[in-house]
Design a protein around this motif. Structure first.
Motif, PDB file in Angstrom:
ATOM      1  N   LEU A  88      -2.977   4.364   1.575  1.00  0.00           N
ATOM      2  CA  LEU A  88      -1.610   4.822   1.306  1.00  0.00           C
ATOM      3  C   LEU A  88      -1.385   5.215  -0.151  1.00  0.00           C
ATOM      4  N   GLY A  89      -2.297   4.793  -1.031  1.00  0.00           N
ATOM      5  CA  GLY A  89      -2.123   5.117  -2.439  1.00  0.00           C
ATOM      6  C   GLY A  89      -1.112   4.240  -3.157  1.00  0.00           C
ATOM      7  N   VAL A  90      -0.827   3.045  -2.601  1.00  0.00           N
ATOM      8  CA  VAL A  90       0.075   2.117  -3.291  1.00  0.00           C
ATOM      9  C   VAL A  90      -0.620   1.635  -4.561  1.00  0.00           C
ATOM     10  N   GLY A 140       9.921  -5.669  -1.907  1.00  0.00           N
ATOM     11  CA  GLY A 140      10.667  -4.444  -1.687  1.00  0.00           C
ATOM     12  C   GLY A 140       9.987  -3.216  -2.247  1.00  0.00           C
ATOM     13  N   PRO A 141       9.514  -3.250  -3.510  1.00  0.00           N
ATOM     14  CA  PRO A 141       8.852  -2.064  -4.065  1.00  0.00           C
ATOM     15  C   PRO A 141       7.628  -1.623  -3.262  1.00  0.00           C
ATOM     16  N   VAL A 142       6.843  -2.599  -2.770  1.00  0.00           N
ATOM     17  CA  VAL A 142       5.657  -2.231  -1.996  1.00  0.00           C
ATOM     18  C   VAL A 142       6.069  -1.675  -0.626  1.00  0.00           C
ATOM     19  N   ALA A 143       7.086  -2.249  -0.001  1.00  0.00           N
ATOM     20  CA  ALA A 143       7.569  -1.713   1.275  1.00  0.00           C
ATOM     21  C   ALA A 143       8.054  -0.275   1.099  1.00  0.00           C
ATOM     22  N   GLU A 144       8.756  -0.003   0.016  1.00  0.00           N
ATOM     23  CA  GLU A 144       9.227   1.362  -0.240  1.00  0.00           C
ATOM     24  C   GLU A 144       8.061   2.302  -0.478  1.00  0.00           C
ATOM     25  N   ALA A 145       7.061   1.825  -1.247  1.00  0.00           N
ATOM     26  CA  ALA A 145       5.899   2.672  -1.529  1.00  0.00           C
ATOM     27  C   ALA A 145       5.126   2.985  -0.245  1.00  0.00           C
ATOM     28  N   MET A 146       5.008   2.000   0.644  1.00  0.00           N
ATOM     29  CA  MET A 146       4.319   2.222   1.920  1.00  0.00           C
ATOM     30  C   MET A 146       5.073   3.246   2.769  1.00  0.00           C
ATOM     31  N   ALA A 147       6.395   3.108   2.822  1.00  0.00           N
ATOM     32  CA  ALA A 147       7.184   4.043   3.627  1.00  0.00           C
ATOM     33  C   ALA A 147       7.097   5.458   3.075  1.00  0.00           C
ATOM     34  N   GLU A 148       7.188   5.588   1.761  1.00  0.00           N
ATOM     35  CA  GLU A 148       7.121   6.917   1.149  1.00  0.00           C
ATOM     36  C   GLU A 148       5.759   7.556   1.380  1.00  0.00           C
ATOM     37  N   ALA A 149       4.697   6.743   1.301  1.00  0.00           N
ATOM     38  CA  ALA A 149       3.352   7.281   1.526  1.00  0.00           C
ATOM     39  C   ALA A 149       3.183   7.750   2.970  1.00  0.00           C
ATOM     40  N   ALA A 150       3.674   6.964   3.917  1.00  0.00           N
ATOM     41  CA  ALA A 150       3.563   7.356   5.326  1.00  0.00           C
ATOM     42  C   ALA A 150       4.294   8.676   5.578  1.00  0.00           C
ATOM     43  N   ARG A 151       5.441   8.826   4.964  1.00  0.00           N
ATOM     44  CA  ARG A 151       6.208  10.061   5.154  1.00  0.00           C
ATOM     45  C   ARG A 151       5.507  11.243   4.494  1.00  0.00           C
ATOM     46  N   ARG A 152       4.991  11.008   3.286  1.00  0.00           N
ATOM     47  CA  ARG A 152       4.336  12.087   2.544  1.00  0.00           C
ATOM     48  C   ARG A 152       3.045  12.534   3.228  1.00  0.00           C
ATOM     49  N   LEU A 153       2.258  11.577   3.683  1.00  0.00           N
ATOM     50  CA  LEU A 153       0.956  11.902   4.257  1.00  0.00           C
ATOM     51  C   LEU A 153       1.062  12.579   5.621  1.00  0.00           C
ATOM     52  N   THR A 154       2.129  12.327   6.346  1.00  0.00           N
ATOM     53  CA  THR A 154       2.267  12.910   7.687  1.00  0.00           C
ATOM     54  C   THR A 154       3.243  14.076   7.733  1.00  0.00           C
TER      55      THR A 154
END
Length: 410
Positions: free
Chosen positions: A314-316, A329-343
Motif C-alpha cells: 500500500l505504500g504506507v 487513525g493516520p494509518v487507517a487513513e493512509a490505507m484507505a487512500e492507497a486502496a482508492r489510489r491504486l484501484t
C-alpha cells in the motif's frame, strides 16, 4: 390455527445430525397462515414420544411428526401415536404387498422386518411414498389433525406437498401470515428495545420480535389475518411509528443485509469501491462480494496483515507506523487512500485493529479498531472499541465499516 412439530430420532440429539425438516415444514405451514408454536426433538423412546404427542395434540390443532417410520425396532412413531390416542395398529396386507413389489423392482427380496411398515393407525389415511418404503399417515383427532411423515427430506418433501398440502388447504379456515423486517445497526439491543417497546407492546397482532447478531438488529413483525390486505394494514400500523422513531438507523425495510443495501447505493450513484484490510483478514471483501452483481461496483481489495505488507503493497510510510502504530487513525487513513489510489475507486474502506485475544496496549487494547473511509475530497478515520472474542470483534468491525460507507453515501 396453530401447529407443532416433533422430530423423532435419537440421532437428532447428537452433534452430528441437525433437524432441517422442521424448517421446511414451518415455511410450508406459514404459507398457509399457520403459526408453528412449538418444536421438539424426541429420541427413540416409546414412553417419552407418547407423552410428547399427547401434550402437543392437546395444545395445537396441527401436529406433524417426522421420522421413526422405518422397519427397525427403534422406529416407534406409529406405536407411540396410536398409544397416545388409545387406538389400535392394523396390519394392511395391500401395503405390505406394495413394499414387497418395490423391493422386487430393485432386484431384492423384502426382509420380514419391513412388514412393520404396513401397520396403520386405526382410522388413519395412508399417505403414499413414491421415493421410499415408509408410507405416511394422516389422522383426524377431535378438532385437529396429526400427520406422520418420513424422516429423509427426499421422501418428506414430495409427500407433504402432494398429500398434506391439499388436505390442509381444504380443512383450514382462510388465514394468511404476512411479515415485515426492519434492520438496524449502530445501537445496542437493549437501547433499541427500550426505545420501541412502549409502542409494539400495544399489539398482540402483529407479534414483534427482535433478533440480534453482532452489530445487526432485526425487528420482525408478523401479522396473521384473514386477508393479505388486513395483515398489511396491521403491519404498517405497528411498524410505521417505529420506523419514524429510529430514523436513519433503519438501513433495510425488506430484510436485505447491509452489504446489499450499500451495494445498491453505490450502483445508483454509479460509484465504485475498494478495500484494504488488516485485522478482518478479508471478511469485509467477502461480505461485499457475497452480493450477486457486486462486480458492478466493487473493484478489489488488499489484505495487508503485517506492517511490512502495509508498507510494500500500500505504500504506507514506515515512519507513520512507527510514530502512531499500525492501529491508528493516520494509518487507517493512509490505507484507505492507497486502496482508492491504486484501484481508481470512488470510495475506499480500510480496517486495522487488534482482534484479540492478544496484542494491543493500554491505550489500544484488544478490540480497538480503526476504520478509514476514503473519497476524492479526502479521508477520515474513526476508532471503535469492540467487546467480545476474536470472531465477534472482526464481524463488528466489518459491520461498522459498511455502516460508515452507507451513511456517507446517504
Amino acid at each position: 390455527m396453530n401447529a407443532e412439530i416433533i422430530a423423532v430420532g435419537s440421532e437428532l440429539l447428537t452433534p452430528q445430525r441437525t433437524d432441517t425438516n422442521s424448517l421446511y415444514l414451518t415455511s410450508q405451514l406459514n404459507g398457509l397462515g399457520v403459526e408453528v408454536v412449538g418444536k421438539s426433538i424426541v429420541g427413540d423412546h416409546a414412553a417419552r414420544l407418547e407423552a410428547a404427542v399427547r401434550l402437543a395434540a392437546a395444545r395445537s390443532e396441527i401436529l406433524l411428526l417426522t421420522g421413526g417410520l422405518g422397519p427397525t425396532e427403534d422406529d416407534l412413531t406409529r406405536e407411540a401415536v396410536a398409544a397416545a390416542f388409545g387406538l389400535k395398529l392394523l396390519f394392511r396386507g395391500d401395503i405390505a404387498a406394495a413394499i414387497e413389489r418395490r423391493f422386487a423392482r430393485m432386484g431384492r427380496r423384502m426382509a420380514e422386518v419391513n412388514r412393520r411398515q404396513a401397520h396403520v393407525i386405526e382410522g388413519a389415511e395412508v399417505l403414499s411414498n413414491d421415493v421410499g418404503t415408509a408410507p405416511g399417515q394422516w389422522l383426524r383427532h377431535g378438532n385437529g389433525v396429526v400427520a406422520l411423515l418420513p424422516g429423509p427430506p427426499a421422501e418428506l418433501h414430495p409427500m407433504f406437498e402432494r398429500e398434506c398440502l391439499p388436505r390442509l388447504r381444504d380443512w383450514l379456515p382462510r388465514q394468511v401470515i404476512e411479515t415485515r423486517v426492519l434492520r438496524v445497526t449502530g445501537m445496542p439491543e437493549s437501547d433499541l428495545d427500550q426505545l420501541i417497546s412502549p409502542h409494539y407492546k400495544r399489539f398482540e397482532n402483529p407479534v414483534t420480535t427482535i433478533l440480534a447478531a453482532p452489530g445487526d438488529l432485526q425487528i420482525h413483525f408478523r401479522a396473521r389475518c384473514e386477508t393479505v390486505e388486513e395483515a398489511s394494514a396491521l403491519l404498517q400500523q405497528a411498524s410505521g411509528p417505529i420506523e419514524e422513531l429510529l430514523g436513519d438507523r433503519v438501513y433495510s425495510r425488506d430484510g436485505q443485509p447491509l452489504e446489499a443495501v450499500v451495494g445498491e447505493l453505490l450502483r445508483r450513484r454509479k460509484a465504485t469501491l475498494s478495500v484494504a484490510e488488516s485485522c478482518t483478514g478479508g471478511l469485509l471483501a467477502e461480505r461485499i462480494t457475497s452480493v450477486p452483481g457486486s462486480s458492478d461496483y466493487f473493484l478489489g481489495g488488499f489484505l495487508t496483515y503485517t506492517d511490512r505488507m502495509k508498507q510494500s503493497v500500500l505504500g504506507v510510510a514506515e515512519e507513520l507506523i512507527k510514530e502512531h502504530s499500525a492501529v491508528s487513525g493516520p494509518v487507517a487513513e493512509a490505507m484507505a487512500e492507497a486502496a482508492r489510489r491504486l484501484t481508481g475507486a470512488d470510495f475506499s474502506l480500510s480496517v486495522t485493529g487488534y482482534a484479540g485475544p492478544g496484542g494491543g496496549s493500554a491505550e489500544s487494547p484488544a478490540g480497538a479498531v480503526w476504520i478509514g473511509l476514503g473519497e476524492a475530497s479526502g479521508c477520515e478515520a474513526r476508532r471503535f472499541n469492540f467487546l467480545g472474542d476474536r470472531d465477534r470483534v472482526r464481524r463488528l468491525a466489518v459491520q461498522a465499516a459498511l455502516e460508515m460507507l452507507r451513511r456517507k453515501l446517504l
